[in-house]
Motif scaffolding. Structure first.
Motif, PDB file in Angstrom:
ATOM      1  N   ILE A 124       0.869  -1.173   0.000  1.00 55.41           N
ATOM      2  CA  ILE A 124       0.000   0.000   0.000  1.00 55.41           C
ATOM      3  C   ILE A 124       0.903   1.218   0.000  1.00 55.41           C
ATOM      4  N   ILE A 125       0.658   2.126  -0.960  1.00 55.51           N
ATOM      5  CA  ILE A 125       1.556   3.260  -1.197  1.00 55.51           C
ATOM      6  C   ILE A 125       0.733   4.542  -1.236  1.00 55.51           C
ATOM      7  N   PRO A 126       1.134   5.581  -0.482  1.00 54.68           N
ATOM      8  CA  PRO A 126       0.363   6.828  -0.490  1.00 54.68           C
ATOM      9  C   PRO A 126       0.524   7.588  -1.806  1.00 54.68           C
ATOM     10  N   LYS A 127      -0.493   8.355  -2.151  1.00 53.31           N
ATOM     11  CA  LYS A 127      -0.428   9.190  -3.350  1.00 53.31           C
ATOM     12  C   LYS A 127       0.202  10.531  -2.989  1.00 53.31           C
ATOM     13  N   THR A 128       1.500  10.497  -2.779  1.00 57.18           N
ATOM     14  CA  THR A 128       2.304  11.684  -2.499  1.00 57.18           C
ATOM     15  C   THR A 128       3.450  11.702  -3.492  1.00 57.18           C
TER      16      THR A 128
END
Length: 368
Positions: A124-128
């Motif tokens: 799971i990877i943040p949209k930053t």
């Protein structure tokens, strides 16, 4: 023909026997349900987007007829978690929340000696900005591995992109570990972990290995080493390799302080706290006097030594999937004044699952 004759007729007796045998075969055979964890072919794939998440899915061509969603029966009693997971073909789900990508993390993952055909990966990877860079780097490595030699390919890979707002302005270690940031940071981490877990764990998953994206060195036999203890929850000791500029020498130093045995002091502090307050470990402003596994490392001692823990960290954490299925998750709120991985250990204990640690078995965290 008399009634007594019909009852004693050999043909009647034979037919009754056949019917009885047929009934028992039908009742105990389990029908056409799959035997979980057995005979999983490397080429087995899902045929529909609604197929179980534990199988890789390959999109059909645009003009191909749509395949109907499958109806599959799973008999969970066939699922095992044993001391010999390779021999029993037990599937492992490795889950990683990822804000930054480290090449050493992926290289270490690729070196794991557990059969890759039995390993599924979830991220799971943040949209930053940092998250987008991590996503691109991860995609490149996945494409390289999954198109390489078959023994090196993983059974399935799932990547989730996280839309939730990041509570921290930076993922630098100094910012991440500020005491005032811990509650919001770890609440966000809990939500990410839970989203990843609930999305990716399938009915064939035997073990869940939580591994942070900055764990860059473990023994290749990590999975089978930890599974060999056959306990519900187990953690190795997480250290860092560090270059001491003053002494001009390389050292190792403890990193994860969330693996601990509770203390009377910490219990008294918790009893005086409000229900929304949390206890934190490793901060001088909050001395708990817990026994930290990080401080128990002895290079001359038995590396197989196992101790019982009350709190666990998530840098490297092996969990029997049935613990999660039983309801143990990562609380994003104060749970008995604990949060995230430490709250998970508390919740698991309330469900009668014990946690254990290996003080002399080391894994290594990236040193910033």
């Amino acid at each position: 023909m008399s009634r007594s004759f019909r009852r004693s007729n050999p043909i009647t007796i034979v037919l009754a026997g056949i019917l009885c045998i047929g009934f028992f075969v039908f009742f105990f055979s389990g029908g056409d349900a799959p035997v979980i964890g057995k005979n999983r072919g490397a080429g087995e794939t899902a045929s529909n987007p609604l197929s179980p998440a534990s199988l890789p899915f390959r999109k059909s061509k645009a003009n191909a007829p749509r395949v109907a969603p499958p109806v599959v029966h799973y008999y969970m009693n066939n699922l095992t978690t044993s001391r010999t997971p390779i021999e029993n073909e037990e599937t492992v789900l490795i889950l990683t929340p990822m804000a930054r990508f480290y090449q050493e993390y992926w290289d270490n993952l690729a070196k794991l000696s557990y059969p890759h055909s039995l390993i599924s990966l979830g991220f799971i990877i943040p949209k930053t900005k940092e998250g987008n860079a991590a996503y691109a780097a991860l995609q490149a490595q996945i494409a390289k591995t999954q198109s390489g030699p078959k023994p090196k390919r993983f059974a399935a890979v799932t990547i989730l992109r996280q839309d939730t707002e990041n509570p921290l302005s930076s993922q630098a270690e100094t910012e991440r570990h500020k005491m005032e940031n811990q509650k919001v940071r770890r609440a966000a981490m809990s939500k990410a972990r839970n989203s990843l877990l609930f999305t990716t764990m399938g009915p064939t998953t035997s073990w869940v290995l939580w591994m942070d994206a900055d764990i860059i060195e473990t023994p290749p036999s990590l999975i089978q080493d930890l599974a060999a203890y056959d306990v519900p929850i187990i953690v190795p000791n997480c250290f860092q390799r560090h270059y001491d500029k003053e002494k001009k020498t390389s050292i190792i130093r403890e990193y994860d302080l969330n693996n601990w045995i509770d203390s009377p002091t910490a219990k008294e502090m918790g009893a005086k706290m409000g229900k929304d307050e949390i206890l934190l470990e490793g901060y001088g402003e909050m001395p708990t006097y817990r026994s930290l596994m990080a401080k128990m490392y002895d290079p001359s001692a038995d590396p197989t030594t196992k101790i019982k823990l009350d709190g666990v960290g998530g840098t490297t954490l092996l969990v029997k999937a049935e613990v999660h299925r039983d309801g143990a998750m990562f609380p994003p709120f104060a749970f008995y004044n604990l949060i995230e991985t430490e709250g998970f250990a508390k919740m698991a204990k309330r469900l009668n699952w014990e946690s254990f640690g290996l003080p002399n078995y080391l894994v290594f965290h990236y040193d910033e």
